[in-house]
Design a protein around this motif. Sequence first.
Motif, PDB file in Angstrom:
ATOM      1  N   ASP A 127      59.641 -56.577   8.168  1.00 37.33           N
ATOM      2  CA  ASP A 127      58.611 -55.869   7.397  1.00 37.33           C
ATOM      3  C   ASP A 127      58.896 -54.371   7.356  1.00 37.33           C
ATOM      4  O   ASP A 127      58.749 -53.717   6.311  1.00 37.33           O
ATOM      5  N   ILE A 128      59.293 -53.821   8.491  1.00 29.86           N
ATOM      6  CA  ILE A 128      59.587 -52.386   8.564  1.00 29.86           C
ATOM      7  C   ILE A 128      60.755 -52.041   7.641  1.00 29.86           C
ATOM      8  O   ILE A 128      60.696 -51.087   6.843  1.00 29.86           O
ATOM      9  N   LEU A 129      61.837 -52.823   7.725  1.00 30.80           N
ATOM     10  CA  LEU A 129      63.016 -52.539   6.908  1.00 30.80           C
ATOM     11  C   LEU A 129      62.731 -52.731   5.421  1.00 30.80           C
ATOM     12  O   LEU A 129      63.165 -51.930   4.591  1.00 30.80           O
ATOM     13  N   THR A 130      61.997 -53.775   5.096  1.00 29.37           N
ATOM     14  CA  THR A 130      61.667 -54.036   3.687  1.00 29.37           C
ATOM     15  C   THR A 130      60.915 -52.860   3.082  1.00 29.37           C
ATOM     16  O   THR A 130      61.189 -52.432   1.947  1.00 29.37           O
ATOM     17  N   THR A 131      59.980 -52.326   3.825  1.00 35.31           N
ATOM     18  CA  THR A 131      59.181 -51.204   3.326  1.00 35.31           C
ATOM     19  C   THR A 131      60.023 -49.947   3.183  1.00 35.31           C
ATOM     20  O   THR A 131      59.953 -49.232   2.174  1.00 35.31           O
ATOM     21  N   LEU A 132      60.860 -49.658   4.187  1.00 38.57           N
ATOM     22  CA  LEU A 132      61.671 -48.437   4.153  1.00 38.57           C
ATOM     23  C   LEU A 132      62.761 -48.508   3.087  1.00 38.57           C
ATOM     24  O   LEU A 132      63.138 -47.478   2.504  1.00 38.57           O
ATOM     25  N   LEU A 133      63.262 -49.706   2.803  1.00 36.37           N
ATOM     26  CA  LEU A 133      64.327 -49.844   1.813  1.00 36.37           C
ATOM     27  C   LEU A 133      63.854 -49.598   0.387  1.00 36.37           C
ATOM     28  O   LEU A 133      64.665 -49.497  -0.538  1.00 36.37           O
TER      29      LEU A 133
ATOM     30  N   LEU B 147      78.244 -43.265   6.617  1.00 41.22           N
ATOM     31  CA  LEU B 147      77.005 -42.629   6.175  1.00 41.22           C
ATOM     32  C   LEU B 147      77.289 -41.581   5.105  1.00 41.22           C
ATOM     33  O   LEU B 147      78.233 -40.792   5.218  1.00 41.22           O
ATOM     34  N   SER B 148      76.451 -41.551   4.088  1.00 38.56           N
ATOM     35  CA  SER B 148      76.579 -40.577   3.014  1.00 38.56           C
ATOM     36  C   SER B 148      75.977 -39.244   3.429  1.00 38.56           C
ATOM     37  O   SER B 148      74.900 -39.196   4.031  1.00 38.56           O
ATOM     38  N   ALA B 149      76.667 -38.167   3.115  1.00 36.78           N
ATOM     39  CA  ALA B 149      76.155 -36.834   3.437  1.00 36.78           C
ATOM     40  C   ALA B 149      74.977 -36.454   2.543  1.00 36.78           C
ATOM     41  O   ALA B 149      74.239 -35.514   2.838  1.00 36.78           O
ATOM     42  N   ALA B 150      74.777 -37.191   1.446  1.00 40.40           N
ATOM     43  CA  ALA B 150      73.736 -36.841   0.484  1.00 40.40           C
ATOM     44  C   ALA B 150      72.384 -37.460   0.814  1.00 40.40           C
ATOM     45  O   ALA B 150      71.386 -37.117   0.179  1.00 40.40           O
ATOM     46  N   LYS B 151      72.341 -38.364   1.791  1.00 37.01           N
ATOM     47  CA  LYS B 151      71.085 -39.063   2.084  1.00 37.01           C
ATOM     48  C   LYS B 151      70.607 -38.807   3.506  1.00 37.01           C
ATOM     49  O   LYS B 151      71.409 -38.660   4.428  1.00 37.01           O
ATOM     50  N   ALA B 152      69.283 -38.780   3.638  1.00 37.09           N
ATOM     51  CA  ALA B 152      68.694 -38.710   4.975  1.00 37.09           C
ATOM     52  C   ALA B 152      68.948 -40.031   5.699  1.00 37.09           C
ATOM     53  O   ALA B 152      69.040 -41.090   5.070  1.00 37.09           O
ATOM     54  N   VAL B 153      69.084 -39.953   7.013  1.00 43.77           N
ATOM     55  CA  VAL B 153      69.370 -41.139   7.823  1.00 43.77           C
ATOM     56  C   VAL B 153      68.179 -41.442   8.725  1.00 43.77           C
ATOM     57  O   VAL B 153      67.760 -40.590   9.519  1.00 43.77           O
ATOM     58  N   VAL B 154      67.627 -42.648   8.566  1.00 44.47           N
ATOM     59  CA  VAL B 154      66.549 -43.107   9.429  1.00 44.47           C
ATOM     60  C   VAL B 154      67.146 -44.104  10.423  1.00 44.47           C
ATOM     61  O   VAL B 154      67.648 -45.159  10.026  1.00 44.47           O
TER      62      VAL B 154
ATOM     63  N   GLN C 127      50.833 -47.770  13.252  1.00 48.37           N
ATOM     64  CA  GLN C 127      50.311 -49.106  13.554  1.00 48.37           C
ATOM     65  C   GLN C 127      50.738 -50.181  12.553  1.00 48.37           C
ATOM     66  O   GLN C 127      50.614 -51.366  12.848  1.00 48.37           O
ATOM     67  N   THR C 128      51.218 -49.789  11.377  1.00 53.86           N
ATOM     68  CA  THR C 128      51.630 -50.770  10.367  1.00 53.86           C
ATOM     69  C   THR C 128      52.948 -50.325   9.736  1.00 53.86           C
ATOM     70  O   THR C 128      53.272 -49.128   9.735  1.00 53.86           O
ATOM     71  N   PRO C 129      53.736 -51.275   9.180  1.00 51.56           N
ATOM     72  CA  PRO C 129      54.964 -50.898   8.477  1.00 51.56           C
ATOM     73  C   PRO C 129      54.706 -49.925   7.331  1.00 51.56           C
ATOM     74  O   PRO C 129      55.502 -49.012   7.090  1.00 51.56           O
ATOM     75  N   GLU C 130      53.609 -50.122   6.632  1.00 48.35           N
ATOM     76  CA  GLU C 130      53.285 -49.233   5.506  1.00 48.35           C
ATOM     77  C   GLU C 130      53.007 -47.815   5.983  1.00 48.35           C
ATOM     78  O   GLU C 130      53.453 -46.840   5.368  1.00 48.35           O
ATOM     79  N   GLN C 131      52.270 -47.699   7.083  1.00 42.20           N
ATOM     80  CA  GLN C 131      51.996 -46.377   7.635  1.00 42.20           C
ATOM     81  C   GLN C 131      53.278 -45.722   8.124  1.00 42.20           C
ATOM     82  O   GLN C 131      53.474 -44.515   7.948  1.00 42.20           O
ATOM     83  N   LEU C 132      54.166 -46.525   8.723  1.00 42.19           N
ATOM     84  CA  LEU C 132      55.443 -45.993   9.194  1.00 42.19           C
ATOM     85  C   LEU C 132      56.246 -45.420   8.032  1.00 42.19           C
ATOM     86  O   LEU C 132      56.746 -44.292   8.101  1.00 42.19           O
ATOM     87  N   SER C 133      56.374 -46.203   6.956  1.00 46.22           N
ATOM     88  CA  SER C 133      57.127 -45.740   5.790  1.00 46.22           C
ATOM     89  C   SER C 133      56.512 -44.469   5.213  1.00 46.22           C
ATOM     90  O   SER C 133      57.226 -43.504   4.893  1.00 46.22           O
ATOM     91  N   PHE C 134      55.185 -44.459   5.084  1.00 44.41           N
ATOM     92  CA  PHE C 134      54.506 -43.287   4.525  1.00 44.41           C
ATOM     93  C   PHE C 134      54.767 -42.046   5.373  1.00 44.41           C
ATOM     94  O   PHE C 134      55.077 -40.964   4.853  1.00 44.41           O
ATOM     95  N   LYS C 135      54.655 -42.182   6.699  1.00 38.02           N
ATOM     96  CA  LYS C 135      54.831 -41.035   7.590  1.00 38.02           C
ATOM     97  C   LYS C 135      56.269 -40.524   7.583  1.00 38.02           C
ATOM     98  O   LYS C 135      56.512 -39.320   7.642  1.00 38.02           O
TER      99      LYS C 135
END
Length: 389
Positions: A226-232, A204-211, A331-339
Amino acid sequence: MTRLKIQSNPKLLILYASYGDGHLQAARAIRDALADRGIENTVLIDLLAEAHPFINEMTRRVYMKSYSMLPGLYGWLYDRTRPMKHDSLFASWLHSFGRERLRKILIAQKPDAVIHTFPLLAMPALKQRTGLHIPSYTVVTDFDLHCRWVHPDIDRYYVPTPDMQQELISLGIQERRICISGIPLKRGFRSLSIDPSLRASYGLSAAKAVVLVMASAQGTLSVLSDILTTLLLESDVTLVVVCGRNDLLASTLRQLFSSAVDTGQLRVFGYIERMHELMALATCIVTKSGGVTLAEAMAVGLPIFTYRPVPGQERNNALYLEGKGAVTIVQTPEQLSFKIIELLRDPIRILSRKTSLQKLQRRNAADTIALDFCSSLHIMKGSVAIVQR
């Protein structure tokens, strides 16, 4: 009738169930905390698996399938039976499972006390039917109280929150029989000591947040993808996916997202023994809302996101902790990524969430239970009776 004296080093039975890992983890945590205090004569038993292996396997599979097939039906049954009385026909039927097997185990093992980490309360039923007088304890491993956990012949309850204590009192359980302990966790969550070099050991890189994403919590592969695609889409975030013992899922994800794996933006792991390390390195977690997993995340102060929690105890756990500012339900991958991105880009929001989590933390729940158990067992009757046929 055989009389047994409670010794200075008592023998204990801890009853659990194999519906997920949480109940077993709680049982092991209690066993280890008791061993730290010199009580090492402890036996862990999956009662339903021993008494009714076919029923256990069938219901376990149905329970696991409820995440993706007819989750509403499971939730409806859970909510419909949540207020049931201990002496109702349905409750009596549920608690009868394993009763005869437990009676034989008690005769063979001659324990001084029985601890439940799953609401299969064959022990109180045995007390009523046989005149058995072995102290029995219940450790509630959810943040929502289904009355299946509640029986007047349980000598002591260990609960995660003051709110649950008040709920038990409203159901007629005396306050002196309730200990607010928290949910018992593995030793690693009780004494967190994270070496900075751990980031490198997990790639893991120290420069990036880890989800941190618990893959088994997301239901189907398509939903997880879908979740991973959106977060990536967020280049300044590293995704860490834990697949548990599902090697096929881990392999599939590595193939589907090979480019992200090659660049290090996505890390895919199988089973992780030292889960507390990954949680401590993460910035937030996406997980199902089982009681033990939530308590683990809270122990490390990790902001929690849960995606469409399954109706039943998991949704009720999430709703309770959402009301405390510790969980975000999406409730949705998009909402998850946004939050998630909304949280990561706002230090004040992160601080507020961590403050809410700290108020709920009970890292030493297993130690609290062990200490209280030793004290309460000491003042119980000095003998127990087992009725033998």
